[in-house]
Design an enzyme around this catalytic site. Structure first.
Site, short mmCIF file in Angstrom:
data_model
loop_
_atom_site.label_atom_id
_atom_site.label_comp_id
_atom_site.label_asym_id
_atom_site.label_seq_id
_atom_site.Cartn_x
_atom_site.Cartn_y
_atom_site.Cartn_z
N CYS A 185 16.47 17.74 17.63
CA CYS A 185 16.19 18.23 16.28
C CYS A 185 16.60 19.70 16.23
CB CYS A 185 14.71 18.07 15.94
SG CYS A 185 14.16 16.35 16.03
N CYS A 215 13.98 22.74 16.33
CA CYS A 215 12.91 22.71 17.33
C CYS A 215 13.37 23.30 18.66
CB CYS A 215 12.47 21.25 17.53
SG CYS A 215 11.19 21.08 18.79
N GLU A 273 8.82 13.44 22.91
CA GLU A 273 8.63 12.42 21.88
C GLU A 273 7.65 11.38 22.44
OE1 GLU A 273 9.16 11.85 18.79
OE2 GLU A 273 8.52 9.78 18.96
N GLU A 313 4.30 22.76 28.45
CA GLU A 313 3.38 23.67 27.79
C GLU A 313 2.37 22.87 26.98
OE1 GLU A 313 5.61 27.85 27.20
OE2 GLU A 313 6.07 26.39 25.67
N CYS A 367 12.75 17.39 25.94
CA CYS A 367 12.83 16.28 24.97
C CYS A 367 14.28 15.82 24.92
CB CYS A 367 12.39 16.78 23.59
SG CYS A 367 12.30 15.46 22.35
N CYS A 379 -3.13 20.63 21.78
CA CYS A 379 -1.81 20.07 21.51
C CYS A 379 -1.15 19.77 22.85
CB CYS A 379 -1.01 21.11 20.72
SG CYS A 379 0.67 20.60 20.39
N CYS A 381 4.05 25.17 16.22
CA CYS A 381 4.85 23.94 16.20
C CYS A 381 6.32 24.25 16.43
CB CYS A 381 4.79 23.27 14.83
SG CYS A 381 3.17 22.91 14.27
N SER A 432 7.30 12.77 11.60
CA SER A 432 8.11 13.95 11.30
C SER A 432 9.29 13.51 10.44
CB SER A 432 8.62 14.59 12.59
OG SER A 432 7.54 15.07 13.35
N HIS A 479 10.72 15.36 7.40
CA HIS A 479 11.49 16.60 7.24
C HIS A 479 12.66 16.57 6.26
CE1 HIS A 479 8.96 17.96 10.40
NE2 HIS A 479 9.68 17.55 11.42
#
Ligand code: SAH
Length: 326
Positions: A108, A111, A150, A83, A104, A97, A318, A201, A203
């Protein structure tokens, strides 16, 4: 566009080598067909239309948000889903984006992409074709590698795509690569001559909490990641953008803000607080809590901004990119 297929097709046809550059120039400026490429002989245009598709990707679905954001689900030639998102801002900015991988390999917890199966790294052409899809709709001026995957685990192809982005109208300074903190990837970016920006990132302000929400922290803990960011800063003389997703009651307390401020040199880092976009596992912090967090950082002279959420109504924001295979 499969630029290797283009080159071999042109060679087989006995065309001069400058034809590849001519075709690419049209494609990069958003041409929608070979027919439009008026400086190519008609016969060649016909032949290319039959043998070299304009994109390596096919569009499966496209969704439009009330705020103008467009999210497109593509399939690669071997049926992998990816996407990408076009964000339109009031000031006229058009930011794309991009995904660097289908799925991935990292997990995480907040996500959506992290919950889907990892497919594979995308090629340079597959990365560029996402941007070109939107370039055929309108002019674009920013690219962020904040889609699926990533980027630093596919760093050669991501940088390969970055090299070509100025042809599409996106300068290196308007290109940002976001990473979970994959240390060898950050080191690779430190060596890179292109002035692309680095976003981290983070967090969480301590290893205990970060490992809970980002398992990759077990491999590259905060100290190692920030040491790599310092090497990047020393080599590139650029600030690092720190991304911090605001999870209610998890990482948004005043002590977390103070701990984060301790970690970061105000001269070298800017913080971007990201309102959590629902993926099932957490509650997002309220605007008041986000503001409280920002104010504490500001007291410590750390500049923090709150990311404007785009496309949440179509799961384009996001962390919300996820899709199953064709
Ligand atoms: N793998 C890279 C690129 C993805 S960028 C990286 O992690 O940096 C996407 C950004 O959105 C990252 O900062 C990511 O942590 C963040 N994100 C992930 N899930 C989110 C969610 N549910 N809400 C808000 N931001 C999220």
């Amino acid at each position: 566009m499969d630029r290797e297929l283009l080159a071999t097709t042109l060679a087989e046809t006995g065309e001069p080598s400058y034809r590849a550059g001519q075709v690419w120039e049209w494609v990069a400026r958003g041409a929608r067909s070979y027919e439009a490429m008026t400086n190519l002989p008609a016969g060649l245009r016909q032949r290319l239309a039959e043998t070299v598709p304009l994109s390596t990707l096919t569009v499966a679905t496209e969704a439009k948000s009330d705020d103008g954001t467009v999210k497109t689900l593509f399939h690669t030639g071997d049926g992998r889903p990816i996407e990408a998102v076009l964000m339109r801002y009031r000031d006229g900015r058009r930011s794309v984006c991009l995904s660097s991988q289908s799925g991935c390999p990292l997990t995480c917890t907040f996500c959506a992409t992290g919950q889907m199966k990892f497919g594979r790294n995308l090629t340079v052409d597959e990365i560029l074709d996402q941007a070109l899809h939107f370039r055929r709709m309108e002019e674009i001026d920013h690219v962020v590698f904040m889609g699926m995957g990533e980027p630093t685990m596919n760093v050669a192809n991501v940088l390969g795509a970055c090299e070509a982005l100025p042809d599409l109208g996106v300068t290196h300074r308007r290109t940002a690569i976001s990473t979970v903190g994959w240390v060898p990837g950050i080191d690779r970016l430190a060596e890179c001559e292109m002035p692309v920006s680095l976003a981290l990132s983070l967090h969480a302000p301590n290893d205990g909490l970060r490992s809970q929400i980002m398992p990759v922290n077990e491999r590259y803990p905060i100290a190692a990641v920030l040491a790599a960011c310092e090497r990047y800063r020393a080599a590139r003389r650029r600030k690092v953008f720190v991304e911090y997703v605001m999870l209610d009651g998890v990482n948004d307390l005043p002590e977390h803000a103070r701990e984060l401020a301790e970690l970061l040199d105000p001269r070298g880092y800017k913080v971007n607080l990201i309102p959590y976009n629902p993926t099932g596992s957490y509650d997002g912090s309220s605007p008041e809590r986000i503001e409280r967090f920002r104010a504490i950082l500001a007291e410590h002279r750390i500049t923090a901004t709150v990311r404007l959420t785009r496309g949440r109504d179509i799961d384009a924001a996001c962390g919300q990119l996820a899709a199953s295979a064709a």
